[in-house]
Design a protein around this motif. Structure first.
Motif, PDB file in Angstrom:
ATOM      1  N   SER A  57      15.671 -13.319 -55.795  1.00 25.11           N
ATOM      2  CA  SER A  57      16.960 -14.002 -55.920  1.00 25.11           C
ATOM      3  C   SER A  57      17.728 -13.432 -57.109  1.00 25.11           C
ATOM      4  CB  SER A  57      16.732 -15.501 -56.112  1.00 25.11           C
ATOM      5  OG  SER A  57      16.023 -15.726 -57.324  1.00 25.11           O
ATOM      6  N   SER A  58      18.972 -13.873 -57.257  1.00 23.61           N
ATOM      7  CA  SER A  58      19.795 -13.396 -58.370  1.00 23.61           C
ATOM      8  C   SER A  58      19.237 -13.843 -59.718  1.00 23.61           C
ATOM      9  CB  SER A  58      21.239 -13.872 -58.208  1.00 23.61           C
ATOM     10  OG  SER A  58      21.277 -15.283 -58.194  1.00 23.61           O
ATOM     11  N   ASP A  59      18.405 -14.903 -59.725  1.00 29.51           N
ATOM     12  CA  ASP A  59      17.754 -15.328 -60.962  1.00 29.51           C
ATOM     13  C   ASP A  59      16.378 -14.677 -61.120  1.00 29.51           C
ATOM     14  OD1 ASP A  59      17.152 -16.907 -58.756  1.00 29.51           O
ATOM     15  OD2 ASP A  59      17.142 -18.794 -59.850  1.00 29.51           O
ATOM     16  N   PHE A  99      23.611  -8.847 -44.566  1.00 34.06           N
ATOM     17  CA  PHE A  99      22.915  -7.719 -45.168  1.00 34.06           C
ATOM     18  C   PHE A  99      23.680  -7.191 -46.383  1.00 34.06           C
ATOM     19  CE2 PHE A  99      21.447  -3.265 -45.359  1.00 34.06           C
ATOM     20  CZ  PHE A  99      20.084  -3.501 -45.479  1.00 34.06           C
ATOM     21  N   SER A 100      24.990  -7.364 -46.380  1.00 27.99           N
ATOM     22  CA  SER A 100      25.818  -6.876 -47.496  1.00 27.99           C
ATOM     23  C   SER A 100      25.502  -7.593 -48.810  1.00 27.99           C
ATOM     24  CB  SER A 100      27.299  -7.038 -47.156  1.00 27.99           C
ATOM     25  OG  SER A 100      27.603  -8.401 -46.930  1.00 27.99           O
ATOM     26  N   GLN A 101      24.826  -8.745 -48.756  1.00 28.20           N
ATOM     27  CA  GLN A 101      24.465  -9.474 -49.978  1.00 28.20           C
ATOM     28  C   GLN A 101      23.155  -8.987 -50.589  1.00 28.20           C
ATOM     29  OE1 GLN A 101      24.648 -13.714 -49.701  1.00 28.20           O
ATOM     30  NE2 GLN A 101      26.769 -13.722 -49.055  1.00 28.20           N
ATOM     31  N   LEU A 102      22.511  -8.033 -49.941  1.00 27.94           N
ATOM     32  CA  LEU A 102      21.252  -7.485 -50.444  1.00 27.94           C
ATOM     33  C   LEU A 102      21.483  -6.119 -51.071  1.00 27.94           C
ATOM     34  CD1 LEU A 102      18.984  -8.356 -47.420  1.00 27.94           C
ATOM     35  CD2 LEU A 102      18.701  -9.249 -49.726  1.00 27.94           C
ATOM     36  N   LEU A 113      18.782 -10.217 -53.828  1.00 19.70           N
ATOM     37  CA  LEU A 113      19.765 -10.998 -53.077  1.00 19.70           C
ATOM     38  C   LEU A 113      20.767 -11.586 -54.049  1.00 19.70           C
ATOM     39  CD1 LEU A 113      20.662 -12.259 -50.375  1.00 19.70           C
ATOM     40  CD2 LEU A 113      19.051 -14.108 -50.810  1.00 19.70           C
ATOM     41  N   GLN A 114      22.038 -11.548 -53.684  1.00 19.77           N
ATOM     42  CA  GLN A 114      23.102 -12.053 -54.551  1.00 19.77           C
ATOM     43  C   GLN A 114      23.263 -13.571 -54.408  1.00 19.77           C
ATOM     44  OE1 GLN A 114      24.432  -9.823 -56.726  1.00 19.77           O
ATOM     45  NE2 GLN A 114      22.950  -8.468 -55.761  1.00 19.77           N
ATOM     46  N   MET A 115      22.145 -14.288 -54.397  1.00 18.32           N
ATOM     47  CA  MET A 115      22.134 -15.754 -54.321  1.00 18.32           C
ATOM     48  C   MET A 115      20.986 -16.258 -55.195  1.00 18.32           C
ATOM     49  SD  MET A 115      22.511 -16.216 -50.185  1.00 18.32           S
ATOM     50  CE  MET A 115      22.806 -17.975 -50.202  1.00 18.32           C
ATOM     51  N   ALA A 122      18.566 -23.757 -49.739  1.00 16.91           N
ATOM     52  CA  ALA A 122      19.486 -24.708 -49.107  1.00 16.91           C
ATOM     53  C   ALA A 122      20.042 -24.183 -47.774  1.00 16.91           C
ATOM     54  CB  ALA A 122      20.639 -25.034 -50.052  1.00 16.91           C
ATOM     55  N   LEU A 123      19.829 -22.904 -47.474  1.00 14.53           N
ATOM     56  CA  LEU A 123      20.318 -22.350 -46.215  1.00 14.53           C
ATOM     57  C   LEU A 123      19.590 -22.988 -45.027  1.00 14.53           C
ATOM     58  CD1 LEU A 123      20.506 -18.542 -47.115  1.00 14.53           C
ATOM     59  CD2 LEU A 123      22.440 -20.114 -46.772  1.00 14.53           C
ATOM     60  N   PRO A 124      20.272 -23.113 -43.888  1.00 15.33           N
ATOM     61  CA  PRO A 124      19.597 -23.661 -42.712  1.00 15.33           C
ATOM     62  C   PRO A 124      18.535 -22.695 -42.191  1.00 15.33           C
ATOM     63  CG  PRO A 124      21.796 -22.887 -42.133  1.00 15.33           C
ATOM     64  CD  PRO A 124      21.669 -22.779 -43.623  1.00 15.33           C
TER      65      PRO A 124
END
Length: 130
Positions: A57-59, A99-102, A113-115, A122-124
């Motif tokens: 994750s981003s953290d 995929f663009s967020q990876l 991942l940019q999250m 929290a994603l479904p």
């Protein structure tokens, strides 16, 4: 003034020249498009090499791994399905992210991942169907 026979002969000569040149040009352009390198070039990645890579994750917390990649109608990777790992490494659920967020880190051989971890959790759930 040119006779009808001279005009027809000239037109026929042009047709022969064009007809001979077009297949050769088409063959060259087709060969250029279908030629493939002997192995992936520097900026290319094999899908097999990306599957099961860890995702952070981003953290900077490991959240899971790439389970699958989904292509759009043109064959470009559109979505990554990530298998989120729960306690003891068991699968908690699958989620889909653009995929663009990876971002792939080739030196550590993992994805970033940019999250944040909380945003991902929290994603479904995404249900894979074979």
């Amino acid at each position: 003034m040119r006779t009808r026979r001279e005009i027809l002969a000239g037109g026929l000569a042009c047709t022969v020249i064009v007809t001979a040149a077009v297949p050769a040009a088409l063959a060259q352009s087709t060969a250029a498009r279908t030629a493939s390198p002997a192995s992936p070039v520097a900026d290319q990645r094999r899908v097999k090499a990306l599957l099961e890579r860890d995702v952070y994750s981003s953290d900077n917390v490991e959240i899971g791994e790439i389970e699958d990649l989904i292509l759009d109608a043109e064959g470009r990777v559109e979505t990554a399905v990530i298998e989120l790992e729960g306690r003891l490494g068991f699968t908690e659920k699958h989620v889909a992210v653009p995929f663009s967020q990876l971002r792939y880190d080739g030196t550590q051989r993992r994805f970033q991942l940019q999250m944040s971890r909380e945003e991902v959790r929290a994603l479904p759930a995404f249900h894979l169907r074979d």
